[in-house]
Design a protein around this motif. Structure first.
Motif, PDB file in Angstrom:
ATOM      1  N   THR A  97     -85.258  89.292   7.666  1.00 34.34           N
ATOM      2  CA  THR A  97     -84.650  90.501   8.230  1.00 34.34           C
ATOM      3  C   THR A  97     -85.292  90.888   9.562  1.00 34.34           C
ATOM      4  N   GLU A  98     -86.465  90.305   9.868  1.00 31.43           N
ATOM      5  CA  GLU A  98     -87.158  90.637  11.117  1.00 31.43           C
ATOM      6  C   GLU A  98     -87.041  89.512  12.149  1.00 31.43           C
ATOM      7  N   SER A  99     -85.994  88.699  12.032  1.00 32.25           N
ATOM      8  CA  SER A  99     -85.869  87.520  12.905  1.00 32.25           C
ATOM      9  C   SER A  99     -85.550  87.863  14.357  1.00 32.25           C
ATOM     10  N   LYS A 100     -85.286  89.139  14.640  1.00 35.75           N
ATOM     11  CA  LYS A 100     -85.051  89.549  16.032  1.00 35.75           C
ATOM     12  C   LYS A 100     -86.233  90.345  16.586  1.00 35.75           C
ATOM     13  N   VAL A 101     -87.276  90.492  15.778  1.00 40.57           N
ATOM     14  CA  VAL A 101     -88.430  91.313  16.169  1.00 40.57           C
ATOM     15  C   VAL A 101     -89.574  90.403  16.608  1.00 40.57           C
ATOM     16  N   SER A 102     -90.199  90.737  17.728  1.00 39.18           N
ATOM     17  CA  SER A 102     -91.307  89.925  18.248  1.00 39.18           C
ATOM     18  C   SER A 102     -92.555  90.101  17.388  1.00 39.18           C
ATOM     19  N   VAL A 103     -93.195  88.982  17.057  1.00 32.36           N
ATOM     20  CA  VAL A 103     -94.458  89.007  16.307  1.00 32.36           C
ATOM     21  C   VAL A 103     -95.632  88.996  17.280  1.00 32.36           C
ATOM     22  N   GLY A 104     -95.525  88.162  18.312  1.00 33.70           N
ATOM     23  CA  GLY A 104     -96.591  88.037  19.302  1.00 33.70           C
ATOM     24  C   GLY A 104     -96.294  86.884  20.244  1.00 33.70           C
ATOM     25  N   VAL A 105     -97.211  86.649  21.169  1.00 31.73           N
ATOM     26  CA  VAL A 105     -97.041  85.593  22.180  1.00 31.73           C
ATOM     27  C   VAL A 105     -98.226  84.634  22.098  1.00 31.73           C
ATOM     28  N   LEU A 106     -97.929  83.322  22.120  1.00 31.93           N
ATOM     29  CA  LEU A 106     -98.976  82.305  22.152  1.00 31.93           C
ATOM     30  C   LEU A 106     -99.003  81.663  23.533  1.00 31.93           C
ATOM     31  N   ASN A 107    -100.200  81.480  24.077  1.00 30.59           N
ATOM     32  CA  ASN A 107    -100.355  80.760  25.338  1.00 30.59           C
ATOM     33  C   ASN A 107    -100.596  79.289  25.030  1.00 30.59           C
ATOM     34  N   ILE A 108     -99.676  78.442  25.493  1.00 28.05           N
ATOM     35  CA  ILE A 108     -99.743  77.018  25.158  1.00 28.05           C
ATOM     36  C   ILE A 108     -99.803  76.191  26.434  1.00 28.05           C
ATOM     37  N   ARG A 109    -100.662  75.197  26.415  1.00 21.58           N
ATOM     38  CA  ARG A 109    -100.801  74.280  27.550  1.00 21.58           C
ATOM     39  C   ARG A 109    -100.402  72.887  27.071  1.00 21.58           C
ATOM     40  N   LEU A 110     -99.483  72.263  27.786  1.00 20.33           N
ATOM     41  CA  LEU A 110     -99.005  70.919  27.446  1.00 20.33           C
ATOM     42  C   LEU A 110     -99.467  69.940  28.522  1.00 20.33           C
ATOM     43  N   GLU A 111     -99.951  68.783  28.077  1.00 16.19           N
ATOM     44  CA  GLU A 111    -100.450  67.784  29.019  1.00 16.19           C
ATOM     45  C   GLU A 111    -100.111  66.387  28.502  1.00 16.19           C
ATOM     46  N   MET A 112     -99.615  65.523  29.370  1.00 14.36           N
ATOM     47  CA  MET A 112     -99.321  64.138  29.004  1.00 14.36           C
ATOM     48  C   MET A 112    -100.566  63.287  29.200  1.00 14.36           C
ATOM     49  N   TYR A 113    -100.795  62.391  28.238  1.00 17.49           N
ATOM     50  CA  TYR A 113    -101.912  61.461  28.385  1.00 17.49           C
ATOM     51  C   TYR A 113    -101.436  60.066  27.991  1.00 17.49           C
ATOM     52  N   PRO A 114    -101.664  59.023  28.780  1.00 22.01           N
ATOM     53  CA  PRO A 114    -102.168  59.067  30.154  1.00 22.01           C
ATOM     54  C   PRO A 114    -101.163  59.801  31.053  1.00 22.01           C
ATOM     55  N   PRO A 115    -101.618  60.290  32.216  1.00 15.56           N
ATOM     56  CA  PRO A 115    -100.705  61.012  33.114  1.00 15.56           C
ATOM     57  C   PRO A 115     -99.524  60.140  33.527  1.00 15.56           C
ATOM     58  N   LEU A 116     -98.387  60.777  33.747  1.00 15.23           N
ATOM     59  CA  LEU A 116     -97.178  60.043  34.145  1.00 15.23           C
ATOM     60  C   LEU A 116     -97.308  59.542  35.583  1.00 15.23           C
ATOM     61  N   ASN A 117     -96.881  58.292  35.797  1.00 16.38           N
ATOM     62  CA  ASN A 117     -96.863  57.754  37.166  1.00 16.38           C
ATOM     63  C   ASN A 117     -95.807  58.455  38.005  1.00 16.38           C
ATOM     64  N   LYS A 118     -94.697  58.789  37.316  1.00 18.28           N
ATOM     65  CA  LYS A 118     -93.580  59.406  38.033  1.00 18.28           C
ATOM     66  C   LYS A 118     -92.990  60.503  37.160  1.00 18.28           C
ATOM     67  N   THR A 119     -92.980  61.725  37.665  1.00 15.27           N
ATOM     68  CA  THR A 119     -92.403  62.832  36.896  1.00 15.27           C
ATOM     69  C   THR A 119     -90.914  62.957  37.225  1.00 15.27           C
ATOM     70  N   LEU A 120     -90.201  63.582  36.298  1.00 18.11           N
ATOM     71  CA  LEU A 120     -88.768  63.805  36.503  1.00 18.11           C
ATOM     72  C   LEU A 120     -88.560  65.112  37.260  1.00 18.11           C
ATOM     73  N   SER A 121     -87.404  65.257  37.857  1.00 22.83           N
ATOM     74  CA  SER A 121     -87.100  66.534  38.518  1.00 22.83           C
ATOM     75  C   SER A 121     -86.640  67.538  37.463  1.00 22.83           C
ATOM     76  N   SER A 122     -86.858  68.809  37.723  1.00 17.47           N
ATOM     77  CA  SER A 122     -86.483  69.858  36.764  1.00 17.47           C
ATOM     78  C   SER A 122     -84.972  69.902  36.558  1.00 17.47           C
ATOM     79  N   GLU A 123     -84.181  69.470  37.581  1.00 18.37           N
ATOM     80  CA  GLU A 123     -82.721  69.432  37.418  1.00 18.37           C
ATOM     81  C   GLU A 123     -82.322  68.430  36.338  1.00 18.37           C
TER      82      GLU A 123
END
Length: 663
Positions: A239-265
C-alpha cells in the motif's frame, strides 16, 4: 564506536609498543628539526600541529605507520586460537570474514558500491544507538545474473551508513565467444537488472520488507571513464508503493575499464526500444486475457464468482500474469527430494501482507522470489509459488491451485499430476500434509460408498504453472467433485501456451524479474542448538526460583531426548516414523521404578528463546513439566535445530521431567 576502558587501554598499549618498535618518536624529532631549519626563519620559531602533520605525511612516515599497524586477523588463525569475542555493538553477530576474490582478467565485471543513504525520514527521530545496545538494522540484498550478495547490517538511521562494494560478473551464465572479452555493445543487449531488496530487522529479530528496486546498470556503458554515480530513490511496498523510503548513493564502475564507451543516445534508444517491446507484448496479452475471460463467463454466468486469478500485484504494486511467479527452480546440492523441498518451504515463516486500518480485508501482495527469500517469510501465495517452482525443478508436473478453504477463506496450494493420473495436493504451509485426491461422483446412487476427503480445501477456481493456465469450468467448483482431466476442455478451459510464453518466459519481457538461486544456510545447527538450550535452562531455573522451587538438571536424560526430536523431523520430511522403539526403551532404562516420566515436544520456525519459553508456558502440559513439584524431581530440556537453505530452520524442543511418585 566506543570501546570498554580495558579494551581501550589494551589497544593503546599495542599501538605504543608498535611505535617504539619502529622508532617513530626519533623519526618525528628528526623531521621536526629539519622542518624548523628549512621552512621557518630564525626570528619566527613557531610550528603548528598542522605543519608538523603535513611534513610527516610528505615524508611518508604516517603511511609507514599505517602499513605496520595490521588490524585484520586471518580468519583461519582466529579459528585455531580462540573463539571470536562478541562485539560491543550488536549489529552483526558474525565476525567480519575478509575473503579474497579471484578476478579473472579476461572477464568483465561491474563493481557496484553503495556509499551511504539519505532521507530515510521514518528514522529521523531515531536516537544514536549506545555501545552494546541492540538496535534495528537495514540489510541490502542483491541479485544479478545468478549471483547473490548481502550487505553488512547497518543501524537504522535517517542517513544509514551503508559502505559496501559488490563485484558482479557480467557473463556468469555463459562464457561468451571462447575467451573473448565481452564488449560494450554486447553488454548493452544484457537487459537483466540488478534486483535490490532492502530488509529491516527489528530488535527482536523480526524482518520486514522495506523496499524492492530494479537498478538499470547499463548507464555506466555510456559514462566517461566507465564510472557513474547514481542516486536511487527507494519506494515502499504494498500500500506504500508510491511513498519514498529513502535514497541510496550508488557508484557503478566497469572492470577492466572499457576501451570504447557508447554514446548516451545509443543507450537511451536501446532502453526506449526495450520498454516499447515490453509494453506491446503486455498489451497484446491483456487483450487476449480479456477475450479469454469473456468466453469463460459465457460458459456459465456463475463463473463470475469463481477465484480465477490471471493477474496478481507484486510488492511494488505492479500487475503481472500469475504464470510469471512460477519457474522450474533447481536447488543444486541444497535439497535432495521433493518432500525435503516441501519441508523447506514450510519452515519459511507465514505472514500476511500488512494492512493499515481495519475492515478485515486481505491485502493483495504476491512477492518476487528474492523479496520472499530475503525476508524469510510471506503469505500462502509466496509459499505455493516457491514449492511449485521447486517441484517443477525436480521434474514433476506441478501446478499452483487458487481456491478457498473452510468459511470461504481464499487460499493457494500446490497440486502434482502423476504419470498414472494420480492427483496429489501439497499444503505448502505445513510441508508434511499431502493428500491423494479421489473425486466423488455426484451421479452415484445414495448408498454407494464415497471417498471421504481429508484435505481442507473447499473450492478451486484455476490452476497454473510457468507454461499453462486452466480455468475450472465444471458445473461445481467444489474440490471434492472436481475431475482433474486437464485435456478435457469441457472441464478445464486452457489459455494459449504461446500467449503465456510471450510474457512469462525467461527474458520475454524486462518486467519479469529473473529467478535467484537458493543460498546455503549460514546457521551452525549445533552451536545454535546449544545456545538456545543454555538460554532455556536459565529461563526455566529463574521461573522455578520465582515459584520457590529448586532446579536439578539431568544431562543424561536431556541427551536421550535428541533421538525423539530427530525422529519428529524425519517424519515431517519423509512421512515415515522411525526410532520410536529405541527412544521408549532408553527412557524406561533412565527412569527408575516408582518414578514418573513426562515429556512435551514442540516445534518452532524461529530461534528466539524468550518467545519459545512464553509460548510453552501457555500450554498446560508444558507448564506442568516446568513447574513440576514432587520428590527427587529431575528436569531435562533438549533443543535440536535443523538448518535449511536460506538460513531457514526447523527448531524442535522437548521439555521433560522425572520424579518419584508419592501417593
Amino acid at each position: 564506536m566506543s570501546l570498554p576502558p580495558e579494551k581501550a587501554s589494551e589497544l593503546k598499549q599495542i599501538i605504543h609498543q608498535q611505535l617504539l618498535k619502529m622508532d617513530v618518536h626519533g623519526r618525528i624529532r628528526e623531521v621536526l628539526a629539519e622542518t624548523i631549519r628549512e621552512e621557518l626563519a630564525p626570528e619566527h620559531q613557531q610550528l603548528s600541529t598542522e605543519d608538523l602533520i603535513r611534513a610527516l605525511r610528505q615524508r611518508g612516515i604516517i603511511d609507514d605507520v599505517m602499513k605496520e599497524l595490521k588490524f585484520v586477523t586471518d580468519v583461519n588463525e582466529m579459528g585455531k586460537t580462540s573463539a571470536p569475542k562478541p562485539s560491543t555493538h550488536f549489529v552483526d553477530r558474525e565476525p567480519p570474514v575478509l575473503k579474497k576474490t579471484n578476478i579473472d582478467p579476461t572477464r568483465r565485471y561491474l563493481y557496484l558500491q553503495v556509499l551511504g543513504g539519505k532521507a530515510f525520514l521514518e528514522h529521523l527521530q531515531e536516537p544514536e544507538p549506545l555501545p552494546g545496545q541492540i538496535c534495528s538494522t537495514f540489510t541490502l540484498c542483491l541479485h544479478f545474473r545468478n549471483q547473490r550478495f548481502r550487505s553488512k547490517p547497518v543501524p537504522c538511521a535517517c542517513e544509514p551508513d551503508f559502505q559496501d562494494g559488490f563485484l558482479l560478473e557480467i557473463h556468469k551464465d555463459s562464457l561468451g565467444d571462447g575467451s573473448k572479452m565481452v564488449d560494450a555493445t554486447t553488454m548493452l543487449s544484457i537487459c537483466d537488472p540488478v534486483h535490490m531488496v532492502l530488509i529491516k530487522t527489528d530488535t527482536f529479530g523480526e524482518t520486514t520488507l522495506a523496499a524492492s528496486y530494479f537498478l538499470e546498470w547499463r548507464s555506466v556503458l555510456a559514462a566517461e571513464n566507465g564510472i557513474t554515480n547514481v542516486a536511487v530513490e527507494l519506494l515502499g511496498v504494498g500500500t506504500e508503493s508510491k511513498v519514498s523510503v529513502g535514497v541510496l548513493n550508488i557508484r557503478l564502475e566497469m572492470y577492466p575499464p572499457l576501451n570504447k564507451t557508447l554514446s548516451s543516445e545509443i543507450t537511451s534508444t536501446q532502453f526506449t526500444l526495450e520498454r516499447q517491446k515490453t509494453a506491446e507484448k503486455e498489451r497484446l496479452f491483456l487483450v487476449y486475457a480479456k477475450q479469454w475471460w469473456r468466453e469463460y463467463l459465457q460458459i456459465r454466468p456463475t463463473h463470475n464468482t469463481r477465484l480465477v486469478k490471471i493477474f496478481a500485484q507484486d510488492e511494488n504494486g505492479v500487475n503481472r500474469p500469475v504464470c510469471s511467479y512460477v519457474r522450474p527452480l533447481r536447488a543444486g546440492r541444497l535439497l535432495d527430494t521433493p518432500r525435503q523441498a516441501a519441508r523447506f518451504v514450510s519452515v519459511l515463516g507465514h505472514e500476511r501482507a500488512p494492512v493499515i486500518g481495519g475492515g478485515g480485508g486481505k491485502q493483495e501482495q504476491w512477492c518476487t522470489l528474492l523479496a520472499f527469500l530475503c525476508r524469510n517469510k510471506g503469505d500462502c501465495e509466496d509459499h505455493a509459488n516457491l514449492l511449485c517452482s521447486l517441484l517443477l525443478g525436480f521434474g514433476l508436473e506441478a501446478f499452483v491451485c487458487v481456491g478457498t478453504k473452510a468459511k470461504g477463506v481464499p487460499h493457494t496450494w500446490v497440486m502434482t499430476c502423476g504419470s498414472d493420473g494420480t492427483i496429489t495436493f501439497w499444503e505448502s504451509l505445513t510441508g508434511h500434509s499431502r493428500y491423494i485426491h479421489r473425486p466423488i461422483n455426484p451421479d452415484d446412487p445414495p448408498l454407494a460408498e464415497q471417498p471421504k476427503p481429508l484435505y481442507p480445501y473447499r473450492t478451486i477456481g484455476c490452476i497454473f504453472n510457468h507454461e499453462k493456465f486452466f480455468g475450472n469450468c465444471q458445473p461445481s467448483d467444489a474440490v471434492e467433485v472436481c475431475v482433474f482431466d486437464l485435456h478435457d476442455e469441457s472441464k478445464w478451459k486452457p489459455m494459449s501456451g504461446e500467449a503465456i510464453k510471450s510474457v512469462c518466459a525467461p527474458g520475454a519481457t524486462s518486467s519479469v524479474p529473473p529467478f535467484p538461486p537458493l543460498c546455503a544456510s549460514t546457521i551452525d545447527a549445533a552451536v545454535t542448538s546449544n545456545e538456545m538450550e543454555v538460554q532455556l535452562r536459565i529461563l526455566v531455573s529463574e521461573h522455578r526460583k520465582d515459584l520457590g522451587l529448586s532446579t536439578v538438571w539431568d544431562d543424561q536424560l536431556s541427551y536421550l531426548l535428541s533421538q525423539a526430536l530427530a525422529a519428529y523431523e524425519l517424519e515431517r520430511t519423509t512421512g515415515v516414523s522411525a526410532g520410536n522403539e529405541e527412544f521408549q526403551d532408553a527412557v524406561r532404562r533412565a527412569v527408575p521404578d516408582g518414578h514418573t516420566f513426562k515429556g512435551f515436544p514442540i516445534h518452532f520456525v524461529h530461534r528466539n528463546a524468550r518467545r519459545v519459553f512464553a509460548t510453552c508456558l501457555r500450554s498446560p502440559f508444558c507448564e506442568e513439566i516446568i513447574c513440576c513439584r514432587g520428590d527427587q524431581v529431575r528436569l531435562a530440556v533438549r533443543v535440536r535445530v535443523f538448518a535449511y537453505p536460506e538460513s531457514a530452520c526447523a527448531v524442535w524442543i522437548m521439555f521433560a521431567c522425572k520424579y518419584r511418585s508419592v501417593l
